[in-house]
Design an enzyme around this catalytic site. Structure first.
Site, PDB file in Angstrom:
ATOM      1  N   GLY A 160       5.800 -35.638  31.687  1.00 53.72           N
ATOM      2  CA  GLY A 160       4.382 -35.379  31.524  1.00 53.72           C
ATOM      3  C   GLY A 160       3.590 -35.851  32.719  1.00 53.72           C
TER       4      GLY A 160
ATOM      5  N   GLY B  68      -0.482 -36.862  33.656  1.00 55.58           N
ATOM      6  CA  GLY B  68      -1.819 -37.018  33.118  1.00 55.58           C
ATOM      7  C   GLY B  68      -2.740 -37.513  34.203  1.00 55.58           C
ATOM      8  N   GLY B  69      -3.986 -37.647  33.841  1.00 58.82           N
ATOM      9  CA  GLY B  69      -4.959 -38.111  34.805  1.00 58.82           C
ATOM     10  C   GLY B  69      -4.644 -39.519  35.278  1.00 58.82           C
TER      11      GLY B  69
ATOM     12  N   VAL C  58       4.623 -39.383  33.973  1.00 55.92           N
ATOM     13  CA  VAL C  58       5.539 -40.032  33.034  1.00 55.92           C
ATOM     14  C   VAL C  58       6.945 -39.480  33.229  1.00 55.92           C
ATOM     15  CG1 VAL C  58       6.011 -40.545  30.626  1.00 55.92           C
ATOM     16  CG2 VAL C  58       3.665 -40.260  31.396  1.00 55.92           C
TER      17      VAL C  58
ATOM     18  N   LYS D 132       5.903 -44.840  33.069  1.00 55.26           N
ATOM     19  CA  LYS D 132       4.684 -44.247  33.600  1.00 55.26           C
ATOM     20  C   LYS D 132       4.327 -44.876  34.941  1.00 55.26           C
ATOM     21  CE  LYS D 132       0.532 -44.723  31.835  1.00 55.26           C
ATOM     22  NZ  LYS D 132      -0.562 -44.554  30.880  1.00 55.26           N
TER      23      LYS D 132
ATOM     24  N   ASP E   1      -9.666 -42.209  25.581  1.00 56.63           N
ATOM     25  CA  ASP E   1      -9.116 -40.903  25.936  1.00 56.63           C
ATOM     26  C   ASP E   1      -8.332 -40.333  24.755  1.00 56.63           C
ATOM     27  OD1 ASP E   1      -8.819 -38.716  27.492  1.00 56.63           O
ATOM     28  OD2 ASP E   1      -7.289 -39.566  28.821  1.00 56.63           O
TER      29      ASP E   1
END
Ligand SMILES: *[C@@H]1O[C@H](CO)[C@@H](O)[C@H](O)[C@H]1NC(C)=O
Ligand SMILES: *[C@@H]1O[C@H](CO)[C@@H](O)[C@H](O)[C@H]1NC(C)=O
Ligand SMILES: *[C@@H]1O[C@H](CO)[C@@H](O)[C@H](O)[C@H]1NC(C)=O
Ligand SMILES: *[C@@H]1O[C@H](CO)[C@@H](O)[C@H](O)[C@H]1NC(C)=O
Ligand SMILES: *[C@@H]1O[C@H](CO)[C@@H](O)[C@H](O)[C@H]1NC(C)=O
Ligand SMILES: *[C@@H]1O[C@H](CO)[C@@H](O)[C@H](O)[C@H]1NC(C)=O
Ligand SMILES: *[C@@H]1O[C@H](CO)[C@@H](O)[C@H](O)[C@H]1NC(C)=O
Ligand SMILES: *[C@@H]1O[C@H](CO)[C@@H](O)[C@H](O)[C@H]1NC(C)=O
Ligand SMILES: *[C@@H]1O[C@H](CO)[C@@H](O)[C@H](O)[C@H]1NC(C)=O
Ligand SMILES: *[C@@H]1O[C@H](CO)[C@@H](O)[C@H](O)[C@H]1NC(C)=O
Length: 761
Positions: A433, A435-436, A440, A454, A551
C-alpha cells in the site's frame, strides 16, 4: 633482584592461567560436540550391527537402541528380516544420499464377490511419505477400478483410475493406458493410504479371462505390465519407495541454528528433504561416506584414481582434504590439468614478469578498495547513529524505560538489517500500500511472522517529539480493532514502523470492488461500522491521553479474514494534551472525508473524526466513492449528495445495490440518520463517537434479538422508493432541490473547501 623475582612469579601465574584457559576451552569444545552426530567409534562402542539379513543398515537407521537417530529410524530385525514400525512394513533398501527407503506393500484385490470386499490394503507411515516421483498407483483388470483413500486435513479424499477391456486381444504388454491396466500419480507428501480394488459388473462378462481386480502402489521402475497378469497375478506384495528426512518440521537453516540437534556431520552439506519439511545430509564435494556421522565423510583420494582427477600424466597429483592439486615438474609451466594449460616448456620469463606485475596491481587494487569499504562502513554507521538520535531514538528509549510495565516486549526496536532482510531489501513486489504518510511493505521476520512495515515520509524536526509520544502511546493501545504496533526502527532518516499484518485488505476494496462487495452483507457492514466507532470512541475517551485519528477513511480500515475491522494509520493522529480540548494544527486529512469546520478554523477537535466517520458510514450504506470527479458538480461530494437525498426523503435511491434491503429498512434508516448527524456542519452539534458507537451497538443487539419471522411493515412511500430506486438506478435526481434545502452554512463552506483542495489528495 626482588623485583625480577616478583616478575618471574607473575609470569608463572599468567602461564598457569593461560594453560587453564586452554584446558577449559578444549574441554568445553569437546562437551559442545558431544551432542552432535555420533562418530563411527560411538556406534562401535554400542555394538551396533550394520546388517540385518542381506540389508546393510547405516546410521541414522539402526536396529538397536542408541544406534538410531530417533524412533522413526528404528529397524526391527526379526529372523534376519528388516521391518519398519515394529514389524509391519518390510524394508528392502535404504538409500542415504537420496533420502529414500524401499519397502514391500500388500496389494488389494477383489474377485467379484462383494462379501469379500473388506480386504483393502492400508499403510500408515507417520514420519515417511510415499514418493510421488518414484511410485504409481496401479490397477489391473478388465472390469476394474481402484482408488486410494488419502487423509487430507481431517477429511479423506480419493484418487483412482479405471481399467476396462472387452477382450484380452486389446491388451498390450508393457503399457498401462487404461486397457487392462491403468496408472495414476500419487499426491505429494502422503503418508497414509487405504487402497481398494473393485469391479463394475462383479466381473460378469470378463470372468473367463480376468477373474480378479488388483490395485496397489508400486515403484514405477520395478513394474512391467504383462497380459498374463489379467489371468493370474501371483504377487502378494510389490515394492514401493518412501521418502524420509531428518526432523519433519525444520528446514536446513532452522536446523543449523541448534548445533546440538543438527544431524549432519563434518564436511557435509544440508539439503531439503522431499517430504516437505525436514532435511538430508550429503558429503561435500571431495568427500564420501555417511554424512550423518560426525566423522562419516572421508576425503576422496582423487590422485589414486585417474578418473577422478584432471592432472596431465607428466604432472604431479597432490591430494588435499576435499580437493587435489596438479603441479608441473621443474622448468615446466602451466596448471597441469587436462582441461587447463597442461604442462609446457619454454617462454618462462615473460609470463613470470606479467604475473608479477598483475599480482602487484591486484594487491594495490584490493587494499585500496578495502580501505574505501572500511571508510564507507564507518561513515554509514555514523549516519545510522545520527538518524537514531535525530529520530528520537534516545528519547524513545528513555520514555520506554520510564514506563512501569516492561514494554520491551510490547514494542521492539528493530535494526535496519532486520527490516531490510524482512522486506527483501524493500522489494517493489512487497509493497502492499501507498499512502500520504508513507509506503507499506509486507515483511517476513526471521521467526517467520508476517508483518507490515511502514516507511514514513520525511519528518519535520519539530514533529519528532510528537512522533515518539505517539509510538509510546500506540504501543500501549491494546484494542482488538486497532492494528497492533509491534515495533519501530529509528536507524534511517525516516522512521520505519512495524505493524501486525492484516490479511484481507482494506474496507475500501471490499466496498468498491464489485466482486468483493457482493460478499459484504449488511450484517458485516453494520458490525464493521460499530467496531470502527468503538475504536474511535476508545481513542477519544478511554485511552489515557485522548487521541484524534485525523484520517478516518475506508482505506485506513483493514479487514481480517473474518471481516473484523482493524483501524490503522495513526501517522496523522494527534495526542490532545489534557488541559486543551482544541488544537490548532496544519490542516491534514483526506479530501472527501475532511471536516469542513476544521478546514475553515484550523481547530482540530474530536468532532473532526466524527465527521469523517460519518462519511465512511455513507460509503458503507451507498457503496459509492466519496468523490467522483466524473459526476455532475452537484453529485461530486458523496457526503453532500447523500445529505440532499436524505433531505428529500429519497434515501432508498442511493442504497448500495449489493445490500438486500428487505427486512432491514428500519435499520438502514437509523444508520442513515446517524450518518446524517455525524455530517452536521457545526461540530458542536454532531454526536460524540461514544454516542455513535452505542447507537450502532444497540442496533446490532436489537437485530440479534429480533425473531426472524417478524414481518417488517414497509410503509407505502418507502416501498415505492425502493422500487423506483431498483428500476431506474441511482441517476434519478435527488440533488435538484438541494441548494435550497440543505443547511445554509454547508454550501458556502463546501465551496471554499473545494477551491484550495482540488489538487489535494
Ligand atoms: C540373501 O541373499 C541371498 C542371495 O541373493 C539369498 O539367497 C538369501 O536368501 C538372502 N537372505 C535373506 C535373509 O534374505
Ligand atoms: C462369496 O464369498 C462367500 C464367503 O467367502 C461365499 O460363501 C460365497 O459363496 C461367495 N459367493 C460367490 C458368488 O462366489
Ligand atoms: C497412523 O499413525 C499415527 C501415528 O503412528 C496414528 O496417530 C494414527 O492414528 C494412525 N492412523 C490410523 C488410521 O491408524
Ligand atoms: C506378453 O508377455 C508374456 C510373457 O511375458 C507373453 O506370454 C504374452 O503372450 C505377451 N502378450 C502379448 C499380447 O504380447
Ligand atoms: C517390459 O516388458 C516388455 C516385454 O514383456 C519389454 O519389451 C519391455 O522392454 C519391458 N519394459 C521395461 C521397462 O522393462
Ligand atoms: C483407512 O484405514 C484405516 C485403518 O485400516 C481406517 O481406520 C480408516 O477408516 C480407513 N479409511 C477409509 C476412508 O476407508
Ligand atoms: C457386461 O454385463 C453387464 C450386465 O451384467 C451389461 O450391462 C454390460 O453391457 C456388459 N458389457 C459388455 C461390454 O458386454
Ligand atoms: C497362477 O500361477 C501360479 C504360478 O505362477 C500357478 O501355480 C497357478 O496354477 C496359476 N493359476 C491359474 C488359475 O492360472
Ligand atoms: C518440531 O517438532 C518437535 C516435536 O515433534 C517439537 O518439539 C519442535 O518444537 C518442533 N519445531 C518447530 C520449529 O516447529
Ligand atoms: C537444541 O537441541 C537439543 C536437543 O534436541 C535441545 O535439548 C535443546 O533445547 C535445543 N536448543 C535450542 C536452543 O533449541
Amino acid at each position: 633482584m626482588a623485583c625480577l623475582q616478583g616478575m618471574q612469579l607473575q609470569l608463572q601465574s599468567i602461564i598457569m592461567m593461560l594453560v587453564l584457559v586452554v584446558v577449559v576451552v578444549i574441554f568445553s569444545l569437546s562437551a559442545a560436540t558431544k551432542a552432535a552426530p555420533p562418530t563411527e567409534a560411538d556406534l562401535k562402542n554400542h555394538d551396533c550391527m550394520n546388517r540385518c539379513g542381506n540389508l546393510s543398515i547405516s546410521y541414522p537407521f539402526g536396529v538397536k537402541e542408541n544406534c538410531y537417530l530417533s524412533e522413526e529410524f528404528f529397524i526391527n530385525c526379526r529372523d534376519s528380516q528388516p521391518y519398519l514400525q515394529h514389524g509391519k512394513v518390510h524394508v528392502t533398501n535404504i538409500l542415504l544420499e537420496e533420502g529414500e527407503l524401499g519397502i514391500m506393500n500388500y496389494i488389494s484385490h477383489y474377485d467379484g464377490n462383494s462379501t469379500q470386499l473388506d480386504f483393502p490394503s492400508s499403510l500408515n507411515l507417520s514420519k515417511f511419505s510415499i514418493s510421488t516421483t518414484k511410485n504409481k498407483f496401479t490397477v489391473i483388470g478388465c472390469d476394474s477400478y481402484g482408488y486410494l483413500d488419502i487423509p487430507i486435513d481431517s477429511d479423506w479424499v480419493a484418487v483412482g483410475c479405471v481399467s476396462r477391456c472387452r477382450s484380452i486381444d486389446y491388451v498390450h504388454n508393457g503399457t498401462c493406458s487404461g486397457i487392462g491396466c491403468c496408472q495414476t500419480s500419487i499426491p505429494e507428501r502422503v503418508s497414509q493410504i487405504n487402497i481398494t480394488a473393485y469391479s463394475f459388473f462383479d466381473r460378469g462378462n470378463v470372468s473367463d479371462f480376468n477373474p480378479c481386480s488388483y490395485a496397489f502402489v508400486v515403484e514405477e521402475a520395478a513394474f512391467n505390465f504383462s497380459t498374463t497378469y489379467l489371468q493370474n497375478f501371483t504377487e502378494d506384495m510389490v515394492p514401493l519407495v518412501l521418502d524420509w528426512g531428518i526432523s519433519d518440521n525444520e528446514t536446513c537453516d532452522e536446523a543449523k541454528r541448534n548445533l546440538t540437534s543438527y544431524a549432519c556431520g563434518d564436511h557435509s552439506d544440508c539439503y531439503s528433504a522431499k517430504i516437505g519439511h525436514g532435511y538430508l545430509c550429503k558429503c561435500s564435494k571431495g568427500y564420501e561416506g555417511n554424512a550423518y556421522l560426525s566423522d562419516g565423510c572421508k576425503d576422496i583420494d582423487e590422485c589414486a584414481d585417474p578418473n577422478l582427477n584432471h592432472c596431465v600424466e607428466e604432472s604431479k597429483c597432490l591430494n588435499k582434504p576435499g580437493d587435489y592439486t596438479c603441479s608441473c615438474p621443474n622448468r615446466y609451466h602451466g596448471d597441469g590439468t587436462t582441461d587447463g594449460t597442461r604442462c609446457t616448456t619454454g617462454g618462462v620469463i615473460v609470463p613470470q614478469i606479467v604475473i608479477g606485475v598483475a599480482i602487484g596491481a591486484l594487491t594495490v587494487l584490493v587494499s585500496s578498495s578495502w580501505l574505501y569499504w572500511i571508510f564507507n562502513k564507518r561513515k554509514h554507521m555514523k549516519l545510522k547513529e545520527k538518524f537514531f538520535k535525530q529520530n528520537g531514538g534516545l528519547m524513545l528509549k528513555q520514555q520506554l524505560s520510564r514506563l512501569e510495565r516492561p514494554t520491551r516486549e510490547v514494542i521492539k526496536i528493530f535494526t535496519l538489517e532486520e527490516l531490510k532482510q524482512a522486506t527483501n531489501n524493500y522489494d517493489d513486489n512487497r509493497i502492499v500500500g501507498r499512502g500520504g504518510f508513507g509506503t507499506v511493505y509486507k515483511g517476513i521476520l526471521v521467526d517467520n511472522t508476517t508483518v507490515a512495515i511502514k516507511k514514513s515520509q520525511i519528518m519535520n524536526q519539530s514533529q519528532i517529539e510528537q512522533f515518539i509520544n505517539e509510538v509510546v502511546v500506540l504501543s500501549q493501545i491494546n484494542h482488538r480493532n486497532v492494528v497492533k504496533l509491534l515495533g519501530c526502527c529509528l536507524e534511517t532518516q525516516v522512521p520505519l514502523l512495524v505493524y501486525e499484518f492484516i490479511t484481507n485488505g482494506t474496507l475500501f476494496e471490499h466496498i468498491h470492488n464489485r466482486i468483493k462487495a457482493s460478499n459484504m452483507s449488511w450484517e458485516n457492514r453494520l458490525r464493521i461500522a460499530a467496531e470502527t466507532a468503538g475504536v474511535l470512541s476508545y481513542l477519544h475517551s478511554a485511552a489515557s491521553v485522548p487521541i484524534i485519528h485525523r484520517d478516518v477513511k475506508s482505506t485506513n480500515i483493514l479487514l481480517d479474514d473474518n471481516y473484523i475491522a482493524k483501524v490503522s494509520d495513526f501517522g496523522a493522529s494527534r495526542l490532545v494534551p489534557q488541559d486543551q480540548d482544541q488544537l490548532a494544527t496544519v490542516v491534514q486529512g483526506t479530501l472527501g472525508y475532511l471536516d469542513p469546520e476544521y478546514m475553515l478554523t484550523n481547530q482540530l477537535t474530536e468532532k473532526s473524526d466524527v465527521y469523517s466517520f460519518g462519511v465512511v458510514l455513507v460509503e458503507l450504506i451507498t457503496g459509492k466513492k466519496v468523490l467522483s470527479f466524473d459526476k455532475p458538480e452537484k453529485e461530486r461530494s458523496l457526503a453532500r449528495y447523500f445529505l440532499s437525498c436524505m433531505k428529500n426523503d429519497r434515501l432508498f435511491q442511493v442504497i448500495d445495490e449489493q445490500i438486500e434491503i428487505e427486512g432491514i429498512v428500519e435499520e438502514l434508516t437509523e444508520v442513515a440518520n446517524i450518518a446524517k448527524r455525524c455530517l452536521i456542519v457545526k461540530g458542536e452539534e454532531r454526536p460524540t463517537m461514544k454516542e455513535v458507537a452505542m447507537e450502532l451497538e444497540g442496533l446490532i443487539n436489537k437485530k440479534m434479538k429480533k425473531h426472524p419471522w417478524v414481518k417488517i411493515d414497509l410503509n407505502g412511500e418507502e416501498s415505492e422508493h425502493l422500487l423506483g430506486g431498483k428500476l431506474s438506478g441511482f441517476e434519478l435526481e435527488c440533488t435538484t432541490s438541494s441548494s435550497n434545502t440543505t443547511t445554509t452554512g454547508y454550501d458556502s463552506v463546501r465551496e471554499r473547501m473545494m477551491l484550495p483542495m482540488d489538487g489535494g489528495r
